[in-house]
Design an enzyme around this catalytic site. Structure first.
Site, short mmCIF file in Angstrom:
data_model
loop_
_atom_site.label_atom_id
_atom_site.label_comp_id
_atom_site.label_asym_id
_atom_site.label_seq_id
_atom_site.Cartn_x
_atom_site.Cartn_y
_atom_site.Cartn_z
N CYS A 177 52.68 -14.80 6.61
CA CYS A 177 53.10 -15.09 7.80
C CYS A 177 52.31 -13.71 9.59
O CYS A 177 51.75 -13.46 9.78
CB CYS A 177 54.71 -15.93 8.09
SG CYS A 177 53.94 -16.52 9.85
N GLU A 234 54.56 -20.49 3.62
CA GLU A 234 55.97 -19.66 3.79
C GLU A 234 57.21 -20.64 3.50
O GLU A 234 57.47 -21.64 3.92
CB GLU A 234 55.97 -18.66 4.27
CG GLU A 234 57.05 -18.14 5.16
CD GLU A 234 57.01 -17.44 6.56
OE1 GLU A 234 57.46 -15.82 6.59
OE2 GLU A 234 56.19 -17.62 7.66
N LYS A 279 57.78 -9.91 1.95
CA LYS A 279 56.88 -9.80 3.27
C LYS A 279 57.97 -8.53 3.64
O LYS A 279 58.79 -8.38 3.94
CB LYS A 279 57.95 -10.72 3.82
CG LYS A 279 57.22 -10.63 5.41
CD LYS A 279 57.63 -11.95 5.70
CE LYS A 279 57.41 -12.32 7.88
NZ LYS A 279 58.03 -13.60 8.22
#
Length: 259
Positions: A144, A44, A110
Site C-alpha cells: 500500500c 492488504e 510494511k
C-alpha cells in the site's frame, strides 16, 4: 524457469475485523477459478480490513490464517500472497506473506506505515525489502503506502514483477492509478496493484482499481475497475527481455544505496 506467469488478481470486499468470514469468502471465490494459475494475490490485511485494532485481529505465524494460506497454496499448487496483522514478541506488524505451493513462507513487514491513519503508533515498520524467486521470476512485493516512495521500489535488482497489495481509499484513487503506472514505466517491470472494494468499519470507501501494467505502462487487465471480481493476468518474460534490451533505460539508472 517459467516463461509465463498466470496471476490471479483478487479484488474483493472485506468483512470488518472478521478473519474467519474473510477466509470463507475468499475460499468460495478462489474455488470458482477454473484456469491454471501460478500466483494468487490478495489485498492488504485481507482477513480483517485496514484496522488499527491490532490486538483484536492479530495472529501469530502459527495462527489460523497462516495455516489457511499454507493449505490453500498446497491445494491449488499456486503461490499465494497478501498481508495480515501478525504479532511477534510484543510487536505488531502489517506483514506480507509469500507462501509457496510446498508451504515455504517468506515475509515482508510494511516499511512505510501510514501516518495519516496513525499506523506508526500501532505497527512496527519493516526495515528490509523482500525479493522472491518463484518459478524463475524475481518478484518484489510491497504494501500500500510503499507505493508513494519510488526509492524503496527502485529496480536495482532487475526484478521482473513489482507487486503492491493495498487498502487504498476511493478519495485518493487517482494517485493509486497514476503511481502504479509510473512504477511500471520507471522500473521497466510488470507492475500489479491489488486493492479492495467496499466500506470498512470506519466508513472509508474503497473503489478497487486493481491493475496490471507491462514495462511500457500498457494496461493488461480488462475487467476489474470497481467490481468485486477475480481476473487472471498472464505475464510473459519475453516482453521484459525485449524492451529492456531494445531500450536499455535501466542501464542509465542512478547509482545510490537504499537506507
Amino acid at each position: 524457469m517459467a516463461q509465463t506467469l498466470n496471476v490471479a488478481v483478487v479484488q474483493t470486499h472485506l468483512f470488518w475485523e472478521n478473519p474467519e468470514q474473510n477466509r470463507i469468502n475468499l475460499l468460495e471465490k478462489l474455488n470458482q477459478i477454473s484456469s491454471e494459475i501460478d500466483l494468487i494475490v490478495l489485498p492488504e490485511m485481507f482477513n480483517s480490513g485496514f484496522t488499527m485494532n491490532a490486538k483484536s485481529v492479530a495472529e501469530t505465524m502459527d495462527g489460523e490464517t497462516v495455516s489457511w494460506m499454507i493449505a490453500l497454496a498446497k491445494e491449488k499448487q499456486a503461490a499465494i500472497t497478501g498481508s495480515l496483522v501478525i504479532k511477534a514478541s510484543d510487536d505488531f506488524f502489517n506483514r506480507l506473506l509469500f507462501v509457496y505451493p510446498d508451504g515455504t513462507i517468506l515475509k515482508y513487514d510494511k516499511k512505510h506505515t501510514f501516518t495519516l491513519a496513525g499506523e506508526q503508533n500501532v505497527y512496527s515498520a519493516g526495515k528490509e525489502r523482500l525479493l522472491v524467486d518463484y518459478k524463475g521470476w524475481k518478484i518484489c512485493p510491497l504494501v500500500c503506502y510503499d507505493l508513494r516512495f519510488p526509492v524503496w521500489s527502485r529496480n536495482d535488482t532487475d526484478y521482473d514483477l513489482l507487486l503492491y497489495v493495498a487498502n487504498w481509499p476511493k478519495v485518493r484513487i487517482s494517485a493509486w492509478d497514476t503511481l502504479l503506472k509510473a512504477r511500471a514505466i520507471e522500473n521497466m517491470t510488470y507492475c500489479i496493484g491489488v486493492n479492495r472494494v467496499g466500506l470498512d468499519g470506519n466508513g472509508h470507501e474503497y473503489s478497487g482499481h486493481s491493475a496490471a501494467y507491462d514495462v511500457l505502462g500498457n494496461r493488461l487487465d480488462t475487467a476489474l475497475v470497481t467490481k468485486d471480481a477475480i481476473e487472471i493476468v498472464t505475464l510473459d518474460k519475453s516482453h521484459i527481455e525485449k524492451y529492456r534490451h531494445k531500450l536499455g533505460f535501466l542501464n542509465d539508472r542512478d547509482d545510490f544505496i537504499l537506507k
